[in-house]
Scaffold this active site. Sequence first.
Site, short mmCIF file in Angstrom:
data_model
loop_
_atom_site.label_atom_id
_atom_site.label_comp_id
_atom_site.label_asym_id
_atom_site.label_seq_id
_atom_site.Cartn_x
_atom_site.Cartn_y
_atom_site.Cartn_z
N LEU A 90 49.05 24.38 46.16
CA LEU A 90 48.66 23.55 47.32
C LEU A 90 49.19 24.22 48.58
O LEU A 90 50.36 24.60 48.61
CB LEU A 90 49.35 22.19 47.26
CG LEU A 90 49.00 21.18 46.19
CD1 LEU A 90 49.96 20.00 46.32
CD2 LEU A 90 47.56 20.71 46.35
N HIS A 91 48.36 24.35 49.59
CA HIS A 91 48.90 24.79 50.88
C HIS A 91 48.08 24.31 52.07
O HIS A 91 48.49 24.49 53.20
CB HIS A 91 49.03 26.31 50.92
CG HIS A 91 47.70 27.01 51.00
ND1 HIS A 91 46.88 27.16 49.91
CD2 HIS A 91 47.05 27.57 52.04
CE1 HIS A 91 45.79 27.81 50.28
NE2 HIS A 91 45.85 28.06 51.56
N ARG A 92 46.92 23.68 51.83
CA ARG A 92 46.08 23.25 52.97
C ARG A 92 46.78 22.16 53.76
O ARG A 92 47.29 21.19 53.17
CB ARG A 92 44.76 22.67 52.47
CG ARG A 92 43.96 23.60 51.65
CD ARG A 92 42.96 24.39 52.47
NE ARG A 92 42.47 25.47 51.64
CZ ARG A 92 42.19 26.69 52.08
NH1 ARG A 92 42.35 26.99 53.34
NH2 ARG A 92 41.75 27.62 51.26
N ARG A 115 55.11 26.97 53.28
CA ARG A 115 54.71 25.82 54.10
C ARG A 115 54.85 24.51 53.29
O ARG A 115 55.32 23.49 53.80
CB ARG A 115 53.25 26.03 54.52
CG ARG A 115 52.64 24.87 55.22
CD ARG A 115 51.11 25.00 55.21
NE ARG A 115 50.59 24.07 56.18
CZ ARG A 115 50.30 24.40 57.43
NH1 ARG A 115 50.42 25.63 57.85
NH2 ARG A 115 49.87 23.49 58.26
N ASP A 168 44.02 23.87 45.97
CA ASP A 168 43.18 23.72 47.17
C ASP A 168 42.84 25.10 47.75
O ASP A 168 42.39 25.21 48.87
CB ASP A 168 43.84 22.81 48.20
CG ASP A 168 45.21 23.30 48.67
OD1 ASP A 168 45.59 24.46 48.36
OD2 ASP A 168 45.91 22.53 49.35
#
Length: 365
Positions: free
Chosen positions: A209-211, A244, A283
């Site tokens: 996940l990073h969006r 992030r 994502d």
Amino acid sequence: MVGDEVKVVHVVGARPNFMKVAPILREFARRGSHESFLVHTGQHYDDALSTSFFHDLDIPAPDVNLAVGSGTHGEQTASVLVATERVLLRERPDLVVVVGDVNSTLAAALAAAKLGIPVAHVEAGLRSGDRSMPEEINRLLTDQISEILLTPSRDADENLRAEGVDSSRICFVGNVMIDSLDVAMARMSGEQDLAAIGLEAGPYALLTLHRPDNVDRPEVLREILAAMDEIARDVPVVFPAHPRTVARLREHGLEPGAVRVIDPLPYFTMLSVMNQAAVVLTDSGGMQEETTVLGVPCLTLRPNTERPITIAEGTNRLVADRSRESILAAYAEAVEEPKRPSRPEGWDGRAALRIVDALEAWATS
Ligand code: UD1
């Protein structure tokens, strides 16, 4: 142009750029007819997000690193624009090649276009239709100002034509990321790669996940983590987390529960872990494509995708609302599915050949 030699500046900046530029640089080097100059903007700078990819993919050290680092979208895009312009004024290339849809892609294309230097965009024409995604803005604008639009799938050609782009600028070349995937597949070492991250052979789920739409909103991230904690009762869940995402987990005070959070993985290890997973939840754009070729069921935790071919021809399905219930329902179906590898047209490991053919044809026209 010096004599017959065309000078090409390639600009990369972030993790998903590196596996796309590697086969193109290799093909240019093999033919020996062009001078390549590699610019790394420094958008990604951590070893895990940058250096390890250069190492795994045998990418030559950049001729220059602009070291722009992190920042707001405005700051980062502007820094790349200013720094790339300086390099282009000095190097005076005949062509600039940009790949993908990150901030560095748009900024470098803009610097070149304003100087009247033709731009070739690799992975042109992908559209999610969602302008709240920074990448969609980058795609739209990069394609507008690029002279040569090299597309990975036929839907991309159609998107460009629907936007009024003249067919003479569009060239279908296939998916160059799969050229790198094929190199990686030959080097995967199966269970050894799992052992390196403390996993045993057997079913497990891989999460990434990073969006911003997922990780910057605590209410969304909480639902995803609740679902993953539940899945972790069934199979181990391994989660190589982007810096992030790690920062947001801390800021929102969220605990990953039974999910195993680990550092981002180098390219080859990541693909091997993906290849052996029972199911991938992500994502990422690139992982939708990689799971299609590897045949691993993929649940994309997003309301849309710019890569619809991975749904039509591959193993991908969207979990649009990202609620705990929806993720668990999709997981229950996906985990029962057998492997189903698929190679859409032009995802054949030979895209870099077609890209360099197209650029040579352009240079001599
Ligand atoms: C960028 C791309 C995204 C791509 C992703 C892959 C844009 C708009 N986004 O998102 O399309 O899918 O890369 O990883 O270009 N950070 C580090 N170390 C690094 C780089 C970043 O710790 O080497 C942290 C910093 O806190 C930074 C944050 O990650 O502020 C975000 O980095 P940034 O490059 O702005 O965007 P990504 O989320 O990585």
